[in-house]
Every structure is written in structure tokens, then in C-alpha cells.
Scaffold this motif. Structure first.
Motif, PDB file in Angstrom:
ATOM      1  N   PRO A  66       0.825  -1.217   0.000  1.00 46.58           N
ATOM      2  CA  PRO A  66       0.000   0.000   0.000  1.00 46.58           C
ATOM      3  C   PRO A  66       0.853   1.259   0.000  1.00 46.58           C
ATOM      4  O   PRO A  66       1.929   1.307   0.613  1.00 46.58           O
ATOM      5  CB  PRO A  66      -0.813  -0.124   1.294  1.00 46.58           C
ATOM      6  CG  PRO A  66      -0.851  -1.579   1.579  1.00 46.58           C
ATOM      7  CD  PRO A  66       0.489  -2.111   1.125  1.00 46.58           C
ATOM      8  N   GLY A  69      -0.266   6.288   3.600  1.00 46.17           N
ATOM      9  CA  GLY A  69      -1.575   6.877   3.844  1.00 46.17           C
ATOM     10  C   GLY A  69      -2.730   6.050   3.322  1.00 46.17           C
ATOM     11  O   GLY A  69      -3.888   6.469   3.431  1.00 46.17           O
ATOM     12  N   THR A  70      -2.439   4.881   2.743  1.00 49.27           N
ATOM     13  CA  THR A  70      -3.504   4.009   2.236  1.00 49.27           C
ATOM     14  C   THR A  70      -3.367   2.632   2.864  1.00 49.27           C
ATOM     15  O   THR A  70      -2.346   2.302   3.474  1.00 49.27           O
ATOM     16  CB  THR A  70      -3.442   3.876   0.704  1.00 49.27           C
ATOM     17  OG1 THR A  70      -2.253   3.147   0.340  1.00 49.27           O
ATOM     18  CG2 THR A  70      -3.413   5.244   0.047  1.00 49.27           C
ATOM     19  N   THR A  71      -4.375   1.805   2.694  1.00 48.29           N
ATOM     20  CA  THR A  71      -4.359   0.449   3.252  1.00 48.29           C
ATOM     21  C   THR A  71      -4.479  -0.618   2.185  1.00 48.29           C
ATOM     22  O   THR A  71      -4.351  -1.809   2.484  1.00 48.29           O
ATOM     23  CB  THR A  71      -5.516   0.276   4.248  1.00 48.29           C
ATOM     24  OG1 THR A  71      -6.763   0.552   3.588  1.00 48.29           O
ATOM     25  CG2 THR A  71      -5.348   1.215   5.438  1.00 48.29           C
ATOM     26  N   ASP A  72      -4.731  -0.212   0.961  1.00 45.01           N
ATOM     27  CA  ASP A  72      -4.956  -1.185  -0.112  1.00 45.01           C
ATOM     28  C   ASP A  72      -3.672  -1.446  -0.894  1.00 45.01           C
ATOM     29  O   ASP A  72      -3.010  -0.522  -1.363  1.00 45.01           O
ATOM     30  CB  ASP A  72      -6.030  -0.674  -1.070  1.00 45.01           C
ATOM     31  CG  ASP A  72      -7.395  -0.555  -0.406  1.00 45.01           C
ATOM     32  OD1 ASP A  72      -7.660  -1.343   0.520  1.00 45.01           O
ATOM     33  OD2 ASP A  72      -8.175   0.322  -0.812  1.00 45.01           O
TER      34      ASP A  72
END
Length: 362
Positions: A66, A69-72
Motif C-alpha cells: 500500500p 496513507g492508504t491500506t490497499d
């Protein structure tokens, strides 16, 4: 499909001239009398190159962590091609990035691939697929590639099957918009789609003359790393486990041209710093390579081998001098230039300087 009318202004006469050029370079012989037949003949040859080479071109998948600042997590996808029958393939380093898991699609199967080496400077990644004997492409004759040489690229546009793109070499550049390349790149007229980066650029005989490395001007054309550079990267990784770049330690004005490539600076703790070369010298030859423009110096450094003995011929006030030293390895960070020291008497000239004939070919 929306067509950009800016590309439709080519006159029939110009188009016909292009077909004549492409027909001759692709080995089609005499151009048929009717223009329709010319299009058909070139299409047939392009399709032949594509059909013969497509089995060696694969889709490359690289799993990515990811972004900050993102989780994907996500996946980057591009093209690549086998260069031997043992499953060794090359692709663009930008496709791989920091991926912990890479796979390739081969014959309808998705197979894991090992990263043998990745070189961000040249933009090449070398992978290995362990799945028996693989089809592969051979390298073409780079010396036969000139401006206006017709070329065929094979790659996987978007999520579509592999497809050919037909164009020509439009120039040879060492920089684009102020960004310098590691060596001279092929500028091509190939408009490419996402997914085609990393694919091979082939000549009319199906030999690899480059690899698509970068799209430019909103994907209207593309740059390709030449075959000789790919071969250097692959060889270095196979022999050393990494890429070893030669380092001479000479700086030249990147705008230099017309057989007037002058040394602007020497770097500390480099082979050139104690060789006797001086700022203001005009570089005539580096090793076997004649120097006519600044890009020749860039290429001479790129293709030099660490540990090799190298002779540099310079013109100093009308006198040709040869300086010899051993090529060092390019540092990760460039050292500072040394102050210019101009000799005031013959005694100040280092003894490594070997005068050569004034009529030496340039």
C-alpha cells in the motif's frame, strides 16, 4: 473510437514515401504498383514479425505494498520478453519497483518469477521463470538501426492480449526535458498504452534492437533502451550479481557538439584526477570510441568495464596526447570536482601523457 485528427494530416505522397522506406527496410523488395498493395505488403511483414515473436513476450505482474496513507495493496502490470531458453527474461524496472512478489503469464499460465537483478539507473529488471525450456528472442544488429528504421514493438496494452505496434526510429537522445538518460536511447514514433512498457522493440527480421522504457508527451511516442545496453545489464547481473558501471571521473559540457567536446571538470579520487587530463582539453577518443559530441562521452562511460585499462586521447592546443588509466567503479554519489590546475611549463605536464600522431583519424 475517437481519433486525433492531428495525426491525419499526412499527405498521400508523404505516406507513400514512408511505405517505400518501410518496404525496403523490412525486406519486401520492390513496392507494388498500387498503394493498397503496399499497405497489404507491410501489414503482412509486420504480422510475420509479430507472430514469430509473440510467444516470447509475456505479461508481467508485480504486487505492490500500500502507498503511504492508504491500506490497499495494488499491482503494477507491464510486458517483458525471454532472452534465452532457460526462462531468463527482461522487463522494465519501473514495473517491478519494490515488489515482494512477481509473476508472469506464460502460455496461459501465471508463474512465479525470481528477481535476479534490478537496475534503476538503466531501468532494466532481469527475472527468472523456472518452467523448463522457454521460447526466446535474439538480439538484432544494432549497427543497422538508423533514423527512419522501421520497427515493431510487441506488448500487452491495458488488459488486452498481446499486440504489435508499428513505427520507426525518429532519433537518438541522451536526455528528455532536462532528464539525462544513462546512455543514448532510441526515440521512436510508437504511441504506447499502459501495459506495453518493458516490451521488445524489433527490427524487420525480428531481432531485438531495444526495450520500451518510457512513454513521452502523453504517450504519443516512446523511448527504448538499446539492445547493447540491455546485454550489458544482463551480463553484469549474471557475472557480478549487480550492475557495475565504469567511472572515469571526467565532466564535459552536455551541450558540446561538432567535434569540440571539452573537459569542464575532473572529480577527486577518480582515475582521471591523477591521469594528467586537464579542464579545457578537447576529447578526441575514449578507448575505441570516437568522441564527436557529449553523448559519446556518456556512452563511453556507460559501456566501459570496471578494471579495464582505458586510453583517452585529447587535443590540447593542437597537440594530441594520450592518457592511460584503469577504469574505476561509478560511486553512488558523485565526488566533488578538483580545482583546475593549468601547467605553466613542460615540466608540469604529467609523464603519463603520450604524444600521438597529429594526423590521427578523428
Amino acid at each position: 473510437m475517437v481519433r486525433d485528427t492531428r495525426f491525419l494530416s499526412l499527405s498521400f505522397g508523404s505516406a507513400f514515401s514512408l511505405l517505400v522506406l518501410a518496404s525496403a527496410s523490412l525486406g519486401l523488395g520492390t513496392l507494388p504498383a498500387r498503394a493498397e498493395s503496399a499497405f497489404d505488403a507491410i501489414g503482412t511483414q509486420v504480422n510475420k514479425v509479430f507472430e514469430n515473436g509473440k510467444a516470447s513476450v509475456v505479461r508481467v505482474h508485480a504486487a505492490q505494498a500500500p502507498l503511504p496513507g492508504t491500506t490497499d495493496s495494488f499491482e503494477t502490470i507491464g510486458s517483458g520478453f525471454f532472452i534465452d531458453n532457460k526462462g531468463t527474461l527482461v522487463t522494465a524496472a519501473s514495473i517491478i519497483g519494490f515488489s515482494p512478489a512477481v509473476s508472469v503469464e506464460v502460455g496461459g499460465l501465471r508463474l512465479p518469477a525470481k528477481i535476479l537483478g534490478l537496475d534503476p539507473r538503466s531501468g532494466v529488471a532481469v527475472l527468472q521463470v523456472f518452467d523448463g525450456i522457454t521460447p526466446f528472442l535474439t538480439f538484432g544488429k544494432e549497427e543497422d538501426v538508423h533514423t527512419a528504421t522501421p520497427i515493431v514493438a510487441i506488448g500487452f496494452p491495458l488488459n488486452l492480449p498481446s499486440a504489435p505496434s508499428f513505427g520507426m526510429v525518429t532519433g537518438f537522445d541522451t536526455q528528455y526535458l532536462g532528464r539525462f538518460f544513462s546512455c543514448t536511447h532510441l526515440r521512436t514514433s510508437l504511441p504506447i498504452s499502459p501495459g506495453q512498457i518493458g516490451g521488445p522493440v524489433l527490427d524487420g527480421r525480428g531481432g531485438v534492437v531495444g526495450m520500451l522504457i518510457m512513454a513521452a508527451d502523453e504517450r504519443k511516442f516512446a523511448y527504448a533502451l538499446p539492445a547493447s545496453a540491455i546485454q550489458k545489464i544482463v551480463t553484469d547481473i549474471a557475472v557480478h550479481g549487480r550492475v557495475e558501471y565504469g567511472w572515469i571521473g571526467v565532466g564535459v559540457d552536455p551541450r558540446s557538439d561538432s567535434n569540440d567536446v571539452k573537459i569542464t571538470q575532473l572529480f577527486e579520487s577518480t582515475p582521471a584526477s591523477t591521469s594528467g587530463l586537464q579542464p579545457g582539453d578537447t576529447v578526441v577518443r575514449i578507448g575505441p570510441r570516437e568522441i564527436a559530441k557529449a553523448s559519446d562521452v556518456i556512452d563511453a562511460s556507460f559501456y566501459s568495464e570496471v578494471g579495464d585499462d582505458l586510453a583517452v586521447v585529447v587535443n590540447r592546443k593542437g597537440k594530441l596526447l594520450t592518457y592511460k588509466f584503469t577504469v574505476g567503479e561509478r560511486p553512488s554519489r558523485l565526488p566533488v570536482p578538483i580545482p583546475a590546475i593549468v601547467p605553466t611549463s613542460p615540466a608540469d605536464v604529467p609523464q603519463q601523457a603520450i604524444p600521438v600522431r597529429a594526423d590521427l583519424p578523428r
